[in-house]
Scaffold this active site. Structure first.
Site, mmCIF file in Angstrom:
data_model
loop_
_atom_site.group_PDB
_atom_site.id
_atom_site.type_symbol
_atom_site.label_atom_id
_atom_site.label_comp_id
_atom_site.label_asym_id
_atom_site.label_seq_id
_atom_site.Cartn_x
_atom_site.Cartn_y
_atom_site.Cartn_z
ATOM 1 N N SER A 286 -17.030 -13.227 -23.344
ATOM 2 C CA SER A 286 -18.000 -14.294 -23.099
ATOM 3 C C SER A 286 -17.310 -15.640 -23.053
ATOM 4 O O SER A 286 -17.934 -16.656 -22.752
ATOM 5 C CB SER A 286 -18.993 -14.325 -24.252
ATOM 6 O OG SER A 286 -18.282 -14.621 -25.451
ATOM 7 N N LYS B 42 -10.307 -16.122 -39.364
ATOM 8 C CA LYS B 42 -10.462 -16.856 -38.107
ATOM 9 C C LYS B 42 -9.161 -17.536 -37.658
ATOM 10 O O LYS B 42 -8.803 -17.501 -36.480
ATOM 11 C CB LYS B 42 -11.549 -17.921 -38.278
ATOM 12 C CG LYS B 42 -12.015 -18.534 -36.993
ATOM 13 C CD LYS B 42 -13.027 -17.629 -36.317
ATOM 14 C CE LYS B 42 -13.607 -18.248 -35.078
ATOM 15 N NZ LYS B 42 -14.692 -17.409 -34.544
ATOM 16 N N GLU C 286 -6.362 -21.218 -55.476
ATOM 17 C CA GLU C 286 -6.720 -20.926 -54.081
ATOM 18 C C GLU C 286 -7.463 -22.064 -53.386
ATOM 19 O O GLU C 286 -7.579 -22.076 -52.172
ATOM 20 C CB GLU C 286 -7.570 -19.641 -54.012
ATOM 21 C CG GLU C 286 -8.980 -19.728 -54.611
ATOM 22 C CD GLU C 286 -9.031 -19.477 -56.114
ATOM 23 O OE1 GLU C 286 -7.984 -19.618 -56.768
ATOM 24 O OE2 GLU C 286 -10.116 -19.159 -56.630
ATOM 25 N N ASP D 105 -13.532 -14.800 -30.694
ATOM 26 C CA ASP D 105 -13.333 -13.468 -31.256
ATOM 27 C C ASP D 105 -13.359 -12.374 -30.188
ATOM 28 O O ASP D 105 -12.490 -11.503 -30.164
ATOM 29 C CB ASP D 105 -14.386 -13.180 -32.331
ATOM 30 C CG ASP D 105 -14.330 -14.193 -33.463
ATOM 31 O OD1 ASP D 105 -13.290 -14.877 -33.584
ATOM 32 O OD2 ASP D 105 -15.311 -14.322 -34.205
ATOM 33 N N CYS E 99 -8.692 -17.310 -63.570
ATOM 34 C CA CYS E 99 -9.940 -17.658 -64.240
ATOM 35 C C CYS E 99 -10.561 -16.434 -64.916
ATOM 36 O O CYS E 99 -9.998 -15.925 -65.875
ATOM 37 C CB CYS E 99 -10.882 -18.330 -63.240
ATOM 38 S SG CYS E 99 -12.141 -19.293 -64.075
ATOM 39 N N TYR E 100 -11.674 -15.913 -64.403
ATOM 40 C CA TYR E 100 -12.238 -14.725 -65.054
ATOM 41 C C TYR E 100 -11.217 -13.587 -65.097
ATOM 42 O O TYR E 100 -11.140 -12.850 -66.092
ATOM 43 C CB TYR E 100 -13.504 -14.241 -64.321
ATOM 44 C CG TYR E 100 -14.149 -13.060 -65.014
ATOM 45 C CD1 TYR E 100 -14.962 -13.246 -66.122
ATOM 46 C CD2 TYR E 100 -13.901 -11.752 -64.586
ATOM 47 C CE1 TYR E 100 -15.527 -12.163 -66.786
ATOM 48 C CE2 TYR E 100 -14.461 -10.666 -65.245
ATOM 49 C CZ TYR E 100 -15.279 -10.876 -66.341
ATOM 50 O OH TYR E 100 -15.829 -9.807 -66.999
ATOM 51 N N GLY F 128 -14.721 -14.947 -61.357
ATOM 52 C CA GLY F 128 -16.049 -14.342 -61.213
ATOM 53 C C GLY F 128 -17.028 -15.068 -62.099
ATOM 54 O O GLY F 128 -16.627 -15.822 -62.991
ATOM 55 N N HIS G 227 -7.942 -22.682 -60.542
ATOM 56 C CA HIS G 227 -8.043 -21.961 -59.265
ATOM 57 C C HIS G 227 -6.958 -22.412 -58.291
ATOM 58 O O HIS G 227 -7.096 -23.475 -57.672
ATOM 59 C CB HIS G 227 -9.431 -22.188 -58.644
ATOM 60 C CG HIS G 227 -10.513 -21.461 -59.377
ATOM 61 N ND1 HIS G 227 -10.909 -20.187 -59.053
ATOM 62 C CD2 HIS G 227 -11.241 -21.823 -60.460
ATOM 63 C CE1 HIS G 227 -11.856 -19.791 -59.879
ATOM 64 N NE2 HIS G 227 -12.078 -20.762 -60.748
#
Ligand code: XMP
Length: 510
Positions: free
Chosen positions: A219, A365, A167, A223, A80-81, A53, A165
């Site tokens: 359409s 996604k 991630e 999604d 981290c934070y 953060g 990090h």
């Protein structure tokens, strides 16, 4: 299903933590750090991850770790934070901003560690504060050149902290670290697979809809297609899919939608070819905003008329996905936002008195795509590029006529076919298409003077579509595209390649 909870302290990369954990097939959800304890504990998480953060731990008003987190006795990973807040809460010391560190670094693991593999590995650092003294009971498990305490651990209580990090892509071994935490340390079962997602969602949708009727607009977008396919799997013929073809789709797309839903999935489908209605309404219109407005309004009207034929539908399927949900509840954005409902079908009716069914609400996604394939949707639909709601109208600049749309479709197909043949779709270009410009110029074909229109080719690379760069396509591919367009598209005698990034340009021309 086992769940890991990620408490979000506002980092830009919190969502990526969730994605990496899910990639390890462990289900996880992201919550603002101050979500009420009861809500989190009711989920019976197997472990907690505290995200990074922007705050500094000694700053007034800096977010702190809620009491229940430590009282729960659950395994904890602070990033981290999150690590600094954990250190602070457990009686260690954090040094404020004396050694900020941004960018690549290498960590060296110092002891045999259940979380980190032995040896050295590249990581991504992005921190102001750092740990000076770990809390009692913690050992230092890794260091880097600038962070003597780059990772800490308390094996007895299964609490860990990472200064870097794990991630982000720049920490190539980070996914494995998060997997180790979730699966080996928290003992969460890696059961989150496309098949189990389908199974779970189907149960939930069945429970929500019961024996009522439901409608979905399809359409051809990823999604809305996957959402409808999931609901179809759950309630079969109680679902009616409505496909309004405004005559503004790319080559072959209308047929592909009908084939996927009607023929492959056996869904109850109302397919309306509204080309004439839309083109009549657009006749003579050149202003892009007017085009969008007209298309939006017509769409609602045509959809509504079809929906009313279905009978007493109580539910409407919507393809809202997890990033939209998380985005609107993230700590620093919460005040201004509310849960956004995404209109994948170019603006579905919002004043419908229907309850929403959102089966993709918890999916990223890439998971939506995996579920689509598991449900039997064709690759071409599952991997479809983003396509603007108003369709080719935003790529056919100037007046929209049947003839100009045809020109555009043929040119567009050439672009896609050539990129496909060269293996440049998907991996090398996030979006690629042709734009027809209302600009005529002089050319010469054979011995004839021509005076014809221009096609602009647009191909971009991007991760998020918020910013984008033009794709450095190989010149021979561009040459083939250009050659084919001027030879195969009557009414076009010039091809240009758009070499503008976004910003300052946008991806679409309009
Ligand atoms: P721009 O042109 O703003 O586009 O750089 C960013 C991304 O959004 C897509 N786009 C739309 N998508 N409805 C949509 O669902 C729309 O009206 C719309 N307009 C643009 C565009 O294709 C690109 O991927």
């Amino acid at each position: 299903m086992d769940i890991i909870v990620i408490l979000d302290f506002g980092s830009q990369t919190s969502q990526l933590i969730a994605r990496r954990v899910r990639e390890a097939h462990v289900y996880c959800e992201l919550f603002p750090y101050d979500t009420p304890a009861e809500q989190i504990l009711a989920l019976q998480p197997k472990g907690l991850i505290l995200s990074g953060g922007p705050a500094s731990i000694y700053q007034t008003g800096a977010p702190s770790i809620p009491d229940y987190v430590l009282e729960s006795g659950l395994p904890i990973l602070g990033i981290c934070y999150g690590m600094q807040a954990l250190t602070h809460a457990l009686g260690g010391r954090v040094a404020a901003s004396t050694h900020p560190e941004y960018g690549s670094a290498e960590i060296e693991v110092l002891t045999e560690d259940p979380l980190l593999p032995a040896g050295k590995q590249p990581v991504w650092m992005s921190h102001g504060d750092r740990i000076e003294i770990p809390p009692p009971g913690f050992h230092v498990s890794a260091r880097s050149e600038n962070s003597p305490i780059a990772a800490i651990g308390d094996n007895l209580h299964k609490r860990y902290g990472l200064q870097f990090h794990p991630e982000v892509h720049h920490t190539p071994g980070g996914g494995e670290i998060l997997r180790t935490f979730a699966v080996d340390i928290c003992d969460a079962q890696p059961e989150w697979t496309p098949e189990s997602i389908v199974e779970n969602s189907v149960e939930q949708v069945k429970a929500q809809i019961g024996d009522q009727l439901v409608i979905a607009g399809v359409s051809g977008g990823v999604d809305s297609s996957v959402a409808a396919a999931l609901v179809q799997r759950a309630v079969g013929d109680q679902l009616t899919c409505i496909f309004v073809n405004p005559g503004l789709l790319r080559h072959g797309e209308a047929e592909a939608v009908v084939q996927a839903f009607d023929e492959n999935l056996g869904a109850r489908l109302i397919a309306i070819d509204a080309t004439e209605t839309f083109l009549n309404a657009l006749s003579g219109v050149t202003d892009p905003e007017d085009k969008r407005r007209i298309i939006g309004e017509k769409f609602i009207r045509v959809f509504e008329a079809q929906a009313n034929k279905v009978g007493q539908a109580r539910f409407l399927v919507q393809g809202t996905i997890y990033p939209d949900v998380v985005e609107s509840s993230a700590p620093d954005r919460r005040a201004a936002s509310r849960i956004k409902t995404h209109h994948n079908v170019g603006g579905l009716p919002t004043d419908f008195d229907l309850e929403l069914v959102e089966p993709l609400r918890f999916l990223f996604k890439d998971e939506v795509r995996a579920v689509g394939l598991a449900l039997g949707l064709p690759e071409s639909l599952v991997w479809r590029q983003p396509f603007p709601g108003p369709g080719l109208a935003v790529r056919c600049l100037g007046e929209i006529t049947v003839e100009r749309l045809k020109r555009l479709r043929v040119a567009d197909k050439i672009v896609l076919d050539e990129l496909q043949t060269a293996g440049l779709l998907r991996k090398k270009t996030a979006q690629a298409f042709a734009v027809l410009l209302p600009v005529q110029s002089v050319g010469v074909m054979g011995d004839q003077r021509t005076y014809a229109e221009t096609v602009a080719v647009r191909a971009v690379t991007t991760d998020d579509f918020m910013t984008a760069d033009w794709a450095r396509l190989p010149l021979p591919v561009l040459a083939r595209i250009s050659n084919r367009i001027v030879n195969e598209v009557p009414g076009v005698n010039r091809v240009v390649y758009d070499i503008t990034s976004k910003p300052p340009a946008t991806i679409e021309w309009e």
